[in-house]
Every structure is written in C-alpha cells, then in structure tokens.
Scaffold this motif. Structure first.
Motif, mmCIF file in Angstrom:
data_model
loop_
_atom_site.group_PDB
_atom_site.id
_atom_site.type_symbol
_atom_site.label_atom_id
_atom_site.label_comp_id
_atom_site.label_asym_id
_atom_site.label_seq_id
_atom_site.Cartn_x
_atom_site.Cartn_y
_atom_site.Cartn_z
ATOM 1 N N MET A 1 42.472 -57.472 -45.494
ATOM 2 C CA MET A 1 41.495 -57.001 -46.482
ATOM 3 C C MET A 1 41.598 -57.829 -47.761
ATOM 4 O O MET A 1 42.681 -58.132 -48.229
ATOM 5 C CB MET A 1 41.736 -55.516 -46.811
ATOM 6 N N ARG A 2 40.437 -58.169 -48.318
ATOM 7 C CA ARG A 2 40.393 -58.925 -49.570
ATOM 8 C C ARG A 2 40.034 -57.973 -50.698
ATOM 9 O O ARG A 2 38.993 -57.323 -50.684
ATOM 10 C CB ARG A 2 39.372 -60.055 -49.471
ATOM 11 N N GLN A 3 40.929 -57.907 -51.695
ATOM 12 C CA GLN A 3 40.719 -57.032 -52.841
ATOM 13 C C GLN A 3 40.810 -57.849 -54.127
ATOM 14 O O GLN A 3 41.569 -58.824 -54.202
ATOM 15 C CB GLN A 3 41.765 -55.908 -52.867
ATOM 16 N N ILE A 4 40.034 -57.435 -55.116
ATOM 17 C CA ILE A 4 40.059 -58.076 -56.429
ATOM 18 C C ILE A 4 40.397 -57.004 -57.461
ATOM 19 O O ILE A 4 39.650 -56.033 -57.620
ATOM 20 C CB ILE A 4 38.712 -58.722 -56.798
ATOM 21 N N VAL A 5 41.514 -57.161 -58.158
ATOM 22 C CA VAL A 5 41.874 -56.259 -59.253
ATOM 23 C C VAL A 5 41.212 -56.814 -60.509
ATOM 24 O O VAL A 5 41.398 -57.988 -60.851
ATOM 25 C CB VAL A 5 43.400 -56.172 -59.435
ATOM 26 N N LEU A 6 40.432 -55.976 -61.193
ATOM 27 C CA LEU A 6 39.579 -56.464 -62.275
ATOM 28 C C LEU A 6 39.745 -55.634 -63.538
ATOM 29 O O LEU A 6 39.894 -54.413 -63.484
ATOM 30 C CB LEU A 6 38.106 -56.424 -61.821
ATOM 31 N N ASP A 7 39.680 -56.318 -64.679
ATOM 32 C CA ASP A 7 39.660 -55.638 -65.968
ATOM 33 C C ASP A 7 38.816 -56.454 -66.935
ATOM 34 O O ASP A 7 38.678 -57.684 -66.780
ATOM 35 C CB ASP A 7 41.074 -55.461 -66.529
ATOM 36 N N THR A 8 38.251 -55.765 -67.920
ATOM 37 C CA THR A 8 37.457 -56.443 -68.947
ATOM 38 C C THR A 8 37.889 -55.972 -70.329
ATOM 39 O O THR A 8 38.477 -54.903 -70.480
ATOM 40 C CB THR A 8 35.949 -56.140 -68.797
ATOM 41 N N GLU A 9 37.581 -56.765 -71.325
ATOM 42 C CA GLU A 9 37.649 -56.354 -72.722
ATOM 43 C C GLU A 9 36.250 -56.526 -73.300
ATOM 44 O O GLU A 9 35.489 -57.410 -72.877
ATOM 45 C CB GLU A 9 38.665 -57.186 -73.511
ATOM 46 N N THR A 10 35.894 -55.680 -74.265
ATOM 47 C CA THR A 10 34.524 -55.645 -74.768
ATOM 48 C C THR A 10 34.488 -55.607 -76.291
ATOM 49 O O THR A 10 35.505 -55.402 -76.952
ATOM 50 C CB THR A 10 33.794 -54.402 -74.223
ATOM 51 N N THR A 11 33.283 -55.771 -76.820
ATOM 52 C CA THR A 11 33.108 -55.739 -78.275
ATOM 53 C C THR A 11 33.157 -54.323 -78.830
ATOM 54 O O THR A 11 33.281 -54.126 -80.041
ATOM 55 C CB THR A 11 31.762 -56.368 -78.685
ATOM 56 N N GLY A 12 33.013 -53.338 -77.975
ATOM 57 C CA GLY A 12 33.018 -51.936 -78.390
ATOM 58 C C GLY A 12 32.962 -51.040 -77.172
ATOM 59 O O GLY A 12 33.001 -51.519 -76.030
ATOM 60 N N ILE B 1 45.208 -60.460 -50.921
ATOM 61 C CA ILE B 1 44.858 -60.604 -49.507
ATOM 62 C C ILE B 1 45.898 -59.856 -48.703
ATOM 63 O O ILE B 1 47.092 -60.186 -48.762
ATOM 64 C CB ILE B 1 44.824 -62.078 -49.060
ATOM 65 N N GLY B 2 45.479 -58.836 -47.956
ATOM 66 C CA GLY B 2 46.444 -58.037 -47.204
ATOM 67 C C GLY B 2 47.481 -57.406 -48.114
ATOM 68 O O GLY B 2 48.656 -57.358 -47.777
ATOM 69 N N ARG B 3 47.046 -56.964 -49.301
ATOM 70 C CA ARG B 3 47.901 -56.304 -50.289
ATOM 71 C C ARG B 3 48.942 -57.237 -50.898
ATOM 72 O O ARG B 3 49.913 -56.784 -51.481
ATOM 73 C CB ARG B 3 48.606 -55.074 -49.674
ATOM 74 N N ARG B 4 48.727 -58.515 -50.824
ATOM 75 C CA ARG B 4 49.628 -59.479 -51.448
ATOM 76 C C ARG B 4 48.835 -60.399 -52.373
ATOM 77 O O ARG B 4 47.755 -60.862 -52.001
ATOM 78 C CB ARG B 4 50.348 -60.338 -50.401
ATOM 79 N N PRO B 5 49.356 -60.694 -53.579
ATOM 80 C CA PRO B 5 48.656 -61.641 -54.457
ATOM 81 C C PRO B 5 48.508 -62.994 -53.772
ATOM 82 O O PRO B 5 49.477 -63.554 -53.254
ATOM 83 C CB PRO B 5 49.579 -61.733 -55.677
ATOM 84 N N SER B 6 47.289 -63.514 -53.768
ATOM 85 C CA SER B 6 47.040 -64.799 -53.115
ATOM 86 C C SER B 6 47.341 -65.973 -54.034
ATOM 87 O O SER B 6 47.434 -67.115 -53.575
ATOM 88 C CB SER B 6 45.571 -64.870 -52.678
#
Length: 236
Positions: free
Chosen positions: A1-12, A30-35
């Motif tokens: 499985m391919r997963q993307i852990v994501l975060d953002t910062e914003t102006t408000g 990838i498969g629960r391991r950082p690629s």
C-alpha cells in the motif's frame, strides 16, 4: 500500500476568509515503511499572514516573497499524491485549504478526493483513545515519539512526527492484517508476536514488611473490640 503523510501550514485558520497554504510537507510510506521520498515546498500566498499564525509556525511574508505559488507547484504535488492514501491529522482543515488551492489553480484540477483517498488520523486517535487529548503533541507523548525538537509547527516536521505516531498507533492492526493474509500457522505466529501473553509477577513481602504488617494488626487489635477483622477472618 502507498500512503502519503501530509501536513500544511497556512496564513490563518479560516479558508472562507481567503487564507492560503504557505507550506506543504508530504512523506511517502510504502508497505508502512518510509520510502525516502518526500514533497516539501513553501508557497507565496500573495496575501498577509495573521500574527497568530506566525507565532505558531514562524513563517513570515518576507521569507515567502521569493517562493513559488501553489499554482506553480500543483502539477508536481498531484503527481506525488496521485492514487495514494493521504494520512492527515484533522483532515477537514487541510483538505479544505487544498481544495481551495486546487480551485484557484484551475477547475481542471478538481478536488483532493478526485486524486487520493483521505484518512483522518485524528478520527483514528479519537476512536482508539476516547475522552483523551489527541493532538499531535499529546499522541507523541502517549506513544513515545520524540518531539523535543519541535519548537515551531512545520509541515514537513509535523508530517514526520505524524508518520511515527500513525505507525505506532496502528502497529497491532498491521500485525492482524498480515496474519489474515498468511497461512494458519504463520498467522498464529504473527498474532502471538503482536499480543504476547504476560504472566503476572508475584511480589512477596519481605521480613521487614511482614513485621510492619503484624505491628499494624497489633494496633488494630487494641483499638477494636474483638480484635482486627483481618485476624478474625484469618483465624488468628
């Protein structure tokens, strides 16, 4: 499985007030391991940043003046996340901002849901730890993830912490899923490793503790008619 852990910062905090994304950080699993693959960029929002937001993430308009806009990065970002499962803490917040940025970049880009499945790790944490604090900092503390270097919020740093938190929080589920895909004998081995049986440890009182206990019972015998309940029940 391919997963993307994501975060953002914003102006408000309010996308409805025209606030924009100024930093986006993604880590591929990838498969629960950082690629080893990441996507990290700062974005020029073309507007002022709330003072409260700067206090949280430390990113200023001056720093972003020479950075590309989100629209200039959208193709690269979509290529990175396409078809993946996005892991986002409090996903509604980030997805609202991402959808707004996609709309500004062009109607042809659609919405986040057109490109990837979204999993809210905050919802996962609330289901696993009901009634407890489930902020990223609280989860790091609970699960033993070191966040001592987190002086300010940052999209890539927080994505890295969230990846560790998610893997720790769902470790047992991964073992169970693996077991279900294996032969019965292999499944039994995986499940046994995931949830080892622990024998209770019996601690016996030493001589000093026994003497203190007897002295306490002697005092109770003197204070209570008929002696202490403990000795009557024990037949002492």
């Amino acid at each position: 499985m391919r997963q993307i852990v994501l975060d953002t910062e914003t102006t408000g905090l309010e996308v409805s007030q025209g606030h924009r994304i100024i930093e986006i950080g993604c880590i591929e699993l990838i498969g629960r391991r950082p690629s080893g693959r990441t996507f990290h960029h700062y974005c020029n929002p073309g507007r002022a940043i709330d003072a409260g937001a700067v206090a949280v993430h430390g990113i200023t308009a001056e720093f972003l003046a020479d950075k590309p806009t989100f629209a200039e990065l959208v193709e690269e970002w979509l290529a990175f996340v396409e078809g993946a499962e996005l892991l986002i803490h409090n996903a509604a917040f980030d997805v609202a901002f991402l959808d707004a940025e996609l709309a500004l970049a062009g109607a042809r880009y659609g919405r986040v849901a057109d490109h990837a499945e979204v999993v809210d790790t905050l919802a996962l944490a609330r289901a696993r730890y009901p009634g407890q604090k489930n902020s990223l900092d609280a989860l790091c503390k609970r699960l033993g993830v070191d966040n001592s270097h987190r002086e300010f919020h940052g999209a890539l740093l927080d994505a890295q912490l969230l990846a560790e938190v998610y893997l720790a929080m769902t470790a047992g589920q991964a073992a169970l899923a693996l077991a279900l895909d294996e032969t019965p004998a292999a499944a039994a081995t995986v499940l046994a490793a995931a949830a080892p049986l622990k024998r209770p440890r019996v601690l016996r009182a030493d001589a000093a503790e026994c003497a203190a206990h007897e002295a306490r019972l002697d005092a109770l015998d003197k204070a209570a008619k008929g002696g202490s309940v403990w000795r009557r029940l024990a037949g002492g």
